[in-house]
Design an enzyme around this catalytic site. Structure first.
Site, short mmCIF file in Angstrom:
data_model
loop_
_atom_site.label_atom_id
_atom_site.label_comp_id
_atom_site.label_asym_id
_atom_site.label_seq_id
_atom_site.Cartn_x
_atom_site.Cartn_y
_atom_site.Cartn_z
N GLY A 29 51.23 22.77 41.89
CA GLY A 29 49.99 23.47 42.22
C GLY A 29 49.04 23.44 41.06
O GLY A 29 49.20 22.64 40.12
N GLY A 30 48.06 24.33 41.11
CA GLY A 30 47.06 24.37 40.06
C GLY A 30 47.61 24.75 38.70
O GLY A 30 47.02 24.46 37.67
N PHE A 31 48.78 25.40 38.70
CA PHE A 31 49.36 25.85 37.44
C PHE A 31 50.36 24.86 36.86
O PHE A 31 50.75 24.97 35.72
CB PHE A 31 50.05 27.20 37.63
CG PHE A 31 49.08 28.32 37.83
CD1 PHE A 31 48.60 29.04 36.75
CD2 PHE A 31 48.62 28.65 39.08
CE1 PHE A 31 47.70 30.08 36.92
CE2 PHE A 31 47.72 29.68 39.27
CZ PHE A 31 47.25 30.39 38.17
N GLY A 32 50.82 23.93 37.67
CA GLY A 32 51.81 22.98 37.19
C GLY A 32 52.91 22.77 38.22
O GLY A 32 52.75 23.11 39.39
N LYS A 33 54.04 22.20 37.78
CA LYS A 33 55.13 21.86 38.68
C LYS A 33 56.18 22.97 38.75
O LYS A 33 56.35 23.74 37.82
CB LYS A 33 55.79 20.56 38.23
CG LYS A 33 54.91 19.32 38.38
CD LYS A 33 55.64 18.06 37.95
CE LYS A 33 54.76 16.83 38.13
NZ LYS A 33 55.46 15.59 37.69
N VAL A 34 56.88 22.99 39.89
CA VAL A 34 58.00 23.90 40.07
C VAL A 34 59.25 23.06 40.30
O VAL A 34 59.27 22.16 41.14
CB VAL A 34 57.78 24.84 41.28
CG1 VAL A 34 58.97 25.79 41.44
CG2 VAL A 34 56.50 25.64 41.11
N LYS A 48 59.16 27.44 37.11
CA LYS A 48 57.73 27.12 37.22
C LYS A 48 57.18 26.83 35.83
O LYS A 48 57.20 27.69 34.95
CB LYS A 48 56.99 28.30 37.86
CG LYS A 48 55.49 28.08 38.05
CD LYS A 48 54.90 29.32 38.71
CE LYS A 48 53.42 29.19 38.91
NZ LYS A 48 52.85 30.40 39.52
N ASP A 144 45.74 35.49 46.02
CA ASP A 144 45.95 34.15 46.57
C ASP A 144 46.99 34.18 47.70
O ASP A 144 47.94 33.40 47.72
CB ASP A 144 46.38 33.17 45.47
CG ASP A 144 46.11 31.70 45.84
OD1 ASP A 144 45.27 31.46 46.75
OD2 ASP A 144 46.72 30.82 45.25
#
Length: 312
Positions: A29-34, A48, A144
């Site tokens: 997502g916008g914050f990075g990978k999980v 995360k 969100d």
């Protein structure tokens, strides 16, 4: 710090995710990978990795730790711990084996989630969001709410995740103005002018989730043979005014629901999406309505004004 989650060693998480292997990626997502991880005690977790190229990244990381680490509710994805190595920031959560809600409704899933399952998940998420808004010494505005942030555990029960955008403020205070964040299609109309997220803007986003779950349609649909995108909230409002609300129910679950029940859920979703935030129900009222408990607030009453209100 004593109330915050466990701090993991970076090497432990690296081993758990097989060196942060692409084969272990659950999503991005916008914050990075999980990543999916398996700890040394065989516990499955989700790791995360937060993008942190700016000060905002660190700020949001600390917001997520401070809020999620102290919040305890069966319908929230529980944070197990965190890790920081230099500028690398990681959050460790309970692993949700059944993924996110949207994957069971959209894009031709192998198995479509039935009406009973959908209704149960809506109740779960409503109870989790009610806890954030009313069940703690601080109000937590998620900012969100969307179907991809609703995760399903091993029992297919819904849990609300991704608190990276959460905005905390003390009960009774007015939240400060901030940049507009969230996902197109789920944003309350007032945020276009005020950019001040509130519990009412969370309620709007939850209402959109209710409508997409009942209708089996995404908040914004693009059709190649049409000049304009179809906005789900507007479509449901039009059908409500025409008295044909149930026509929008997901055809794939036809026969699984009671018509009155489906209509009540659609009305509830629409009332949560009322253009005027003051006329939206609170999450405690939403929970009572979904559970069929007695309440002085009804979707029908709150929707009377929406017939005359402009589309958001």
């Amino acid at each position: 710090m004593e109330y915050w989650p466990h701090r993991y060693a970076y090497e432990e998480l690296k081993v758990a995710t097989n060196g942060f292997s692409d084969d272990y990626v659950l999503g991005a997502g916008g914050f990075g990978k999980v990543y999916k991880g398996v700890l040394s005690n065989e516990t499955e977790v989700a790791v995360k990795c937060v993008n942190h190229d700016s000060k905002q990244g660190l700020k949001e990381f600390m917001a997520e730790i401070s809020s999620m680490g102290r919040l305890q509710h069966k319908n929230l994805v529980q944070m197990r711990g965190w890790c920081r190595k230099g500028n690398e920031l990681l959050l460790v959560y309970d692993y949700m084996p059944n993924g996110s809600l949207n994957n069971w409704i959209f894009d031709k899933p192998k198995s479509v989630l039935g009406w009973a399952g959908r209704k149960r998940v809506l109740v779960d998420v409503a109870e989790g969001l009610n806890y954030l808004h009313h069940g703690w010494e601080q109000v937590v505005v998620h900012r969100d709410i969307k179907s991809s942030n609703v995760l399903l555990d091993v029992d297919m029960r819904g849990r609300l995740g991704d608190f990276g955008l959460a905005k905390l403020y003390t009960q009774g205070e007015v939240p400060g103005t901030t940049r507009v964040v969230g996902t197109l299609g789920y944003l309350a109309p007032e945020l276009a002018m005020l950019a001040s997220p509130t519990t009412a803007s969370d309620v709007y986003s939850f209402g959109v989730v209710v409508l997409e779950v009942a209708c089996g349609r995404k908040p914004i649909e693009t059709w190649h043979d049409r000049d304009e995108d179809t906005i789900l909230v507007d479509l449901v409002r039009e059908k409500y005014i025409e008295g044909k609300l149930v026509e929008l129910a997901d055809r794939r679950i036809l026969g699984e629901y009671d018509v009155e029940d489906m209509e009540a859920v659609l009305k509830l979703g629409l009332s949560c999406c009322h253009p005027d935030p003051v006329l939206r129900p609170t999450m405690s009222e939403v929970v009572a309505l979904l559970l069929g408990e007695d309440t002085t607030v009804t979707p029908r009453v709150m929707l009377q004004e929406s017939k005359k209100a402009p589309s958001p």
